[in-house]
Design a protein around this motif. Sequence first.
Motif, mmCIF file in Angstrom:
data_model
loop_
_atom_site.group_PDB
_atom_site.id
_atom_site.type_symbol
_atom_site.label_atom_id
_atom_site.label_comp_id
_atom_site.label_asym_id
_atom_site.label_seq_id
_atom_site.Cartn_x
_atom_site.Cartn_y
_atom_site.Cartn_z
ATOM 1 N N ALA A 141 3.884 -76.486 21.339
ATOM 2 C CA ALA A 141 3.858 -76.108 23.136
ATOM 3 C C ALA A 141 4.471 -74.750 23.565
ATOM 4 C CB ALA A 141 3.040 -76.654 23.847
ATOM 5 N N ASP A 142 6.077 -75.184 22.747
ATOM 6 C CA ASP A 142 7.244 -74.333 24.178
ATOM 7 C C ASP A 142 7.596 -72.554 23.498
ATOM 8 O OD1 ASP A 142 6.992 -76.273 25.842
ATOM 9 O OD2 ASP A 142 7.735 -78.162 24.683
ATOM 10 N N LEU A 143 7.383 -72.914 21.840
ATOM 11 C CA LEU A 143 7.216 -71.338 20.874
ATOM 12 C C LEU A 143 7.407 -70.186 21.753
ATOM 13 C CD1 LEU A 143 8.623 -71.305 18.407
ATOM 14 C CD2 LEU A 143 6.718 -70.928 17.125
ATOM 15 N N SER A 144 5.997 -70.079 22.154
ATOM 16 C CA SER A 144 5.901 -68.484 22.663
ATOM 17 C C SER A 144 7.130 -68.239 24.137
ATOM 18 C CB SER A 144 4.264 -68.195 23.128
ATOM 19 O OG SER A 144 4.252 -69.205 23.731
ATOM 20 N N ARG A 145 7.489 -69.579 25.382
ATOM 21 C CA ARG A 145 7.879 -69.883 25.825
ATOM 22 C C ARG A 145 9.315 -69.172 25.522
ATOM 23 N NH1 ARG A 145 6.553 -71.551 31.313
ATOM 24 N NH2 ARG A 145 5.071 -72.378 30.073
ATOM 25 N N LEU A 146 10.063 -70.000 24.438
ATOM 26 C CA LEU A 146 11.344 -69.853 24.354
ATOM 27 C C LEU A 146 11.414 -68.672 23.701
ATOM 28 C CD1 LEU A 146 12.020 -73.407 22.254
ATOM 29 C CD2 LEU A 146 12.792 -72.241 24.321
ATOM 30 N N LYS A 147 10.375 -67.767 23.043
ATOM 31 C CA LYS A 147 10.943 -66.608 22.160
ATOM 32 C C LYS A 147 11.060 -65.284 23.562
ATOM 33 C CE LYS A 147 8.443 -67.221 17.857
ATOM 34 N NZ LYS A 147 6.819 -66.744 17.107
ATOM 35 N N ASN A 148 10.853 -65.227 24.297
ATOM 36 C CA ASN A 148 10.374 -64.771 25.807
ATOM 37 C C ASN A 148 11.849 -65.106 26.382
ATOM 38 O OD1 ASN A 148 7.779 -63.738 25.076
ATOM 39 N ND2 ASN A 148 7.357 -65.046 26.184
ATOM 40 N N ASN A 149 12.905 -65.792 25.921
ATOM 41 C CA ASN A 149 13.853 -66.310 26.777
ATOM 42 C C ASN A 149 15.606 -65.356 25.330
ATOM 43 O OD1 ASN A 149 16.402 -67.528 27.327
ATOM 44 N ND2 ASN A 149 15.256 -68.381 28.183
ATOM 45 N N ALA A 150 15.832 -64.774 26.035
ATOM 46 C CA ALA A 150 16.890 -64.505 25.075
ATOM 47 C C ALA A 150 17.974 -64.430 24.639
ATOM 48 C CB ALA A 150 17.504 -62.868 26.056
ATOM 49 N N LYS A 151 18.330 -65.780 25.189
ATOM 50 C CA LYS A 151 19.551 -66.520 24.916
ATOM 51 C C LYS A 151 19.488 -67.500 23.821
ATOM 52 C CE LYS A 151 21.840 -66.533 28.823
ATOM 53 N NZ LYS A 151 23.681 -65.990 29.013
ATOM 54 N N PHE A 152 17.677 -67.400 23.022
ATOM 55 C CA PHE A 152 17.861 -67.729 21.956
ATOM 56 C C PHE A 152 16.936 -66.847 20.638
ATOM 57 C CE2 PHE A 152 17.284 -71.177 25.203
ATOM 58 C CZ PHE A 152 18.307 -71.945 25.640
ATOM 59 N N SER A 153 17.510 -67.101 19.482
ATOM 60 C CA SER A 153 16.155 -67.122 18.147
ATOM 61 C C SER A 153 15.531 -68.095 17.596
ATOM 62 C CB SER A 153 17.479 -65.606 17.823
ATOM 63 O OG SER A 153 18.449 -66.521 17.028
ATOM 64 N N PHE A 154 15.275 -67.620 16.638
ATOM 65 C CA PHE A 154 14.429 -68.173 15.572
ATOM 66 C C PHE A 154 14.575 -67.470 13.767
ATOM 67 C CE2 PHE A 154 12.681 -68.218 19.900
ATOM 68 C CZ PHE A 154 12.660 -69.538 20.417
ATOM 69 N N ALA A 192 5.562 -77.833 31.388
ATOM 70 C CA ALA A 192 5.899 -76.041 32.321
ATOM 71 C C ALA A 192 7.184 -76.177 32.666
ATOM 72 C CB ALA A 192 4.438 -75.610 31.819
ATOM 73 N N LEU A 193 6.469 -77.225 33.877
ATOM 74 C CA LEU A 193 7.767 -76.879 35.434
ATOM 75 C C LEU A 193 8.533 -77.502 34.669
ATOM 76 C CD1 LEU A 193 7.650 -77.163 38.211
ATOM 77 C CD2 LEU A 193 7.121 -78.909 39.123
ATOM 78 N N ALA A 194 8.761 -78.592 33.912
ATOM 79 C CA ALA A 194 10.149 -79.445 33.410
ATOM 80 C C ALA A 194 10.749 -78.356 32.264
ATOM 81 C CB ALA A 194 9.976 -80.746 33.509
ATOM 82 N N LEU A 195 10.147 -77.801 31.712
ATOM 83 C CA LEU A 195 10.353 -76.893 30.654
ATOM 84 C C LEU A 195 11.516 -75.560 31.672
ATOM 85 C CD1 LEU A 195 10.842 -75.751 27.942
ATOM 86 C CD2 LEU A 195 8.610 -74.631 27.986
ATOM 87 N N ALA A 196 10.407 -74.911 32.536
ATOM 88 C CA ALA A 196 11.006 -74.086 33.396
ATOM 89 C C ALA A 196 12.857 -73.095 34.036
ATOM 90 C CB ALA A 196 9.692 -73.015 33.832
ATOM 91 N N GLY A 197 12.447 -75.243 34.218
ATOM 92 C CA GLY A 197 13.933 -75.563 34.863
ATOM 93 C C GLY A 197 14.647 -75.694 34.407
ATOM 94 N N VAL A 198 14.831 -76.502 32.307
ATOM 95 C CA VAL A 198 15.245 -75.634 32.075
ATOM 96 C C VAL A 198 16.423 -74.756 31.146
ATOM 97 C CG1 VAL A 198 16.496 -77.299 29.927
ATOM 98 C CG2 VAL A 198 14.953 -78.469 31.065
ATOM 99 N N LEU A 199 14.787 -74.382 31.479
ATOM 100 C CA LEU A 199 14.712 -72.422 30.591
ATOM 101 C C LEU A 199 16.210 -71.622 32.039
ATOM 102 C CD1 LEU A 199 12.019 -71.478 29.862
ATOM 103 C CD2 LEU A 199 14.158 -71.593 28.406
ATOM 104 N N ALA A 200 16.168 -72.178 32.663
ATOM 105 C CA ALA A 200 16.611 -71.719 34.400
ATOM 106 C C ALA A 200 18.575 -71.679 34.360
ATOM 107 C CB ALA A 200 16.095 -72.237 35.825
ATOM 108 N N CYS A 201 18.018 -73.591 33.769
ATOM 109 C CA CYS A 201 19.499 -73.382 33.305
ATOM 110 C C CYS A 201 20.077 -72.811 32.221
ATOM 111 C CB CYS A 201 19.378 -75.106 32.891
ATOM 112 S SG CYS A 201 19.041 -75.546 34.729
ATOM 113 N N ALA A 202 19.431 -72.965 31.130
ATOM 114 C CA ALA A 202 20.238 -72.684 29.947
ATOM 115 C C ALA A 202 20.412 -70.949 30.109
ATOM 116 C CB ALA A 202 19.371 -72.770 28.868
#
Length: 528
Positions: free
Chosen positions: A251-264, A11-21
């Motif tokens: 495990a990361d799908l719900s977190r990604l869905k909350n990021n406007a930079k991505f769609s599904f 979760a920590l690593a993902l949060a960091g990458v999302l911030a970069c994204a």
Amino acid sequence: MFGLPTKNLSALALAGVLACAATLTTYSSHAADLKIGLAADVSSLDPHYLNIAPNVAFSSHIFDALLNVDANGKLVPGLATSWRAVDATTWEFKLRRGVKFHDGSDFTAEDVIFSLDRPAKLTNSPGPFTAYTKQIVAKKIVDPYTVRLTTAAPYGPLTLDMSAVFIVSKKAAEKAGTDDFNSGKALIGTGPYKFISFKRGDRIEVARNDNYWGGKSDWNKVTFRIITNSAPRLAALLSGDVDAIEGVPTADLSRLKNNAKFSFAQKISWRTIFWELDQSAGPSRYVTDKAGKPLPKNPLADVRVRQAISKAINRQALVERTMEGLAVPASNIVSPGVFGYNDALKVEAYDPEGAKKLLAQAGYPNGFALTIHGPNDRYINDEQVVQTVAQFLNRIGIQTKVETLPLSVYFARARAGEFSMSLLGWGTLAGDFGLRTLVGTPNPETGWGSWNWGKYSNPAVDKLIASSLSSVDQGKREGYAKDAAAQALQDYAVVPLHHQYATWALRKGLKYTARTDEFTFAHQFHPE
């Protein structure tokens, strides 16, 4: 614990990458290139060599079949513009005129006949396409753009079969082997893209075919990055190294869905995940007593043992925890909505005490030892699924070990009959076709049972499958298919687990129509 998602980012690593994204520029609709992260290795570019989904999906970029399949699994025109049953055993296909191969040569009926003959000539194929061609006993060129195919007996699924055999150039492939396709020398098709390069296990590059009969792709160049591990595949999307990925980590799908930079794009797929069990009478290689000594006979040959294994599995927990909601429990070999799906078959109830009683009745009151096998880079959370099922089996007294392998190694060994209990995923658009391939008595002459790793054989099931396949009445055909499924699953020919969802994640500015067959087609990505 149930199948911890060890392949996913923390979760920590993902949060960091999302911030970069979040600092990346949005996707431009004017971009000429597309980069896609694939979840499984493409092991061969020869479209007739190995019938597995990653290879088939890529071949669809270079080659066409007579018929294509749309996103909902329905047949649509491909290199054939129309087709009809002339009589009970003869089908006629009218071919598309004006189609050119990538080298500029004309597509004609000669290429169709050559392509339908070629699978039977590849005697070293580890996953042959002959199941689609064995029924054809005569091929006739009526004129350069009309072909008639004759079967020995009435055969309902021939049109579906023709969507699975890619048409190659006779001129380019007549003297070519599989190595010539992998090098690109013989990789001449009529598809939407032309071959540039192939680096096994890393990437494939293709360029747009501007003369494609189906219209130009939106992309001048497409790079398929082969990233079989979930964490780096997701990281590649988040960092902008790829524009879209398949097989999104659960495990990361719900977190990604909350990021406007991505769609599904998401859809329940045609793929059923299930267990193949060795049903040979003699000792099975990975079954022993608990001291590690071989058993004189194979417990898995006893239907009570196979039923006990099925009852030991808590499918609801499996799909909720290990699959994190991206699946539904399975009672059939084919997915809901697929032709031949039997609604009367119910998901096996979780009953560990009942499983223990069955083992005792079969003569194994204290269980036995078993090693189960599966891939670790092919299906959603496949390694965790195998680990989870091992935990369930341990609870009923089957001392279970796990061995997972890369797909490139796993399939070859599984098809050779090395394993006692092995995980397989299979997708089909017709129940009788899937039954023929997965539970039909293996017969190299007919192509039946080409993926029947457990060597299950039941003449009554074979008869029902044959009746289904030979029926031109679609209602009767489906009835036979449902009856065949019921009989095979009553025998626990295989042990169904779940039907998985197919999910794609895309950078903002892209759209994709989710496909029930799970295939990722670059030419079906479009700028918004």
